[in-house]
Scaffold this active site. Structure first.
Site, PDB file in Angstrom:
ATOM      1  N   HIS A  63       0.840  -1.189   0.000  1.00 44.55           N
ATOM      2  CA  HIS A  63       0.000   0.000   0.000  1.00 44.55           C
ATOM      3  C   HIS A  63       0.887   1.256   0.000  1.00 44.55           C
ATOM      4  O   HIS A  63       2.064   1.208   0.396  1.00 44.55           O
ATOM      5  CB  HIS A  63      -0.915  -0.001   1.223  1.00 44.55           C
ATOM      6  CG  HIS A  63      -2.021  -1.020   1.103  1.00 44.55           C
ATOM      7  ND1 HIS A  63      -2.916  -1.281   2.119  1.00 44.55           N
ATOM      8  CD2 HIS A  63      -2.352  -1.831   0.070  1.00 44.55           C
ATOM      9  CE1 HIS A  63      -3.763  -2.218   1.709  1.00 44.55           C
ATOM     10  NE2 HIS A  63      -3.441  -2.564   0.479  1.00 44.55           N
ATOM     11  N   GLU A  70       0.973   3.862   1.908  1.00 44.18           N
ATOM     12  CA  GLU A  70       1.499   4.224   3.236  1.00 44.18           C
ATOM     13  C   GLU A  70       2.698   3.343   3.586  1.00 44.18           C
ATOM     14  O   GLU A  70       3.710   3.824   4.088  1.00 44.18           O
ATOM     15  CB  GLU A  70       0.436   4.012   4.327  1.00 44.18           C
ATOM     16  CG  GLU A  70      -0.885   4.679   4.103  1.00 44.18           C
ATOM     17  CD  GLU A  70      -1.884   3.766   3.409  1.00 44.18           C
ATOM     18  OE1 GLU A  70      -1.571   3.238   2.318  1.00 44.18           O
ATOM     19  OE2 GLU A  70      -2.975   3.581   3.958  1.00 44.18           O
ATOM     20  N   CYS A  86      -5.738   1.122   5.922  1.00 44.84           N
ATOM     21  CA  CYS A  86      -6.236  -0.168   6.385  1.00 44.84           C
ATOM     22  C   CYS A  86      -5.583  -0.491   7.726  1.00 44.84           C
ATOM     23  O   CYS A  86      -4.679   0.224   8.175  1.00 44.84           O
ATOM     24  CB  CYS A  86      -5.944  -1.257   5.359  1.00 44.84           C
ATOM     25  SG  CYS A  86      -4.197  -1.710   5.242  1.00 44.84           S
ATOM     26  N   CYS A 107      -1.653  -1.018   7.564  1.00 43.57           N
ATOM     27  CA  CYS A 107      -0.914   0.238   7.455  1.00 43.57           C
ATOM     28  C   CYS A 107      -1.034   1.044   8.749  1.00 43.57           C
ATOM     29  O   CYS A 107      -0.080   1.714   9.153  1.00 43.57           O
ATOM     30  CB  CYS A 107      -1.407   1.050   6.268  1.00 43.57           C
ATOM     31  SG  CYS A 107      -0.944   0.303   4.696  1.00 43.57           S
TER      32      CYS A 107
HETATM   33 ZN   LIG Z   1      -2.974  -0.367   3.840  1.00 43.57          ZN
END
Ligand SMILES: [Zn+2]
Length: 146
Positions: free
Chosen positions: A70, A72, A98, A101
């Site tokens: 992701h 992040e 999420c 993260c």
């Molecule tokens: Zn994430």
């Protein structure tokens, strides 16, 4: 509505993160992230496969590969290879983080998260709040020009 200086900066950084998301070669969704500390961008990221992997995020059915990082996670792990440190910084991300993260955000010492897109699951945001991280949602669509 008159926005204070910090809010204006927040909108600008978040829009920059959205432009940065255009680097992503993922088809389903493009997400961008920036880490800002003392008014300096110290890291950036967008969703994509790990270094050395083929630049393809989805399989033939359109499902995202489990090894895609992701935005992040890419921004935070990039800091691990740099001389910068994220303690006390702000993360700007174009989508709601999420839970995976959120854990990385907490552990990296990021103190504030500004994000643009709400998601049906709020467990990532809930975890950040539980760790006393300041979380702010901004609607960049409503604030294109100032
Ligand atoms: Zn994430």
């Amino acid at each position: 509505m008159k926005l204070d200086k910090q809010t204006l900066l927040d909108y600008r950084y978040l829009r920059m993160a959205r432009v940065w998301a255009e680097n992503s070669y993922c088809k389903r969704r493009q997400v961008g992230a920036l880490v800002v500390k003392d008014k300096m961008i110290i890291s950036d990221g967008y969703n994509g496969t790990p270094s050395g992997f083929e630049n393809v995020c989805e399989d033939e059915t359109g499902t995202t590969h489990p090894y895609v990082l992701h935005a992040e996670a890419n921004a935070i792990t990039k800091l691990a290879r740099s001389g910068n440190n994220s303690d006390g910084s702000t993360l700007y991300v174009t989508a709601s983080p999420c839970i995976e993260c959120a854990k990385l955000i907490i552990q990296s010492g990021i103190k504030r998260v500004v994000y643009a897109e709400k998601y049906r699951l709020t467990e990532g945001i809930d975890l950040l709040k539980r760790a006393n991280i300041e979380v702010e949602y901004l609607n960049i669509e409503d604030n294109e020009s100032e």
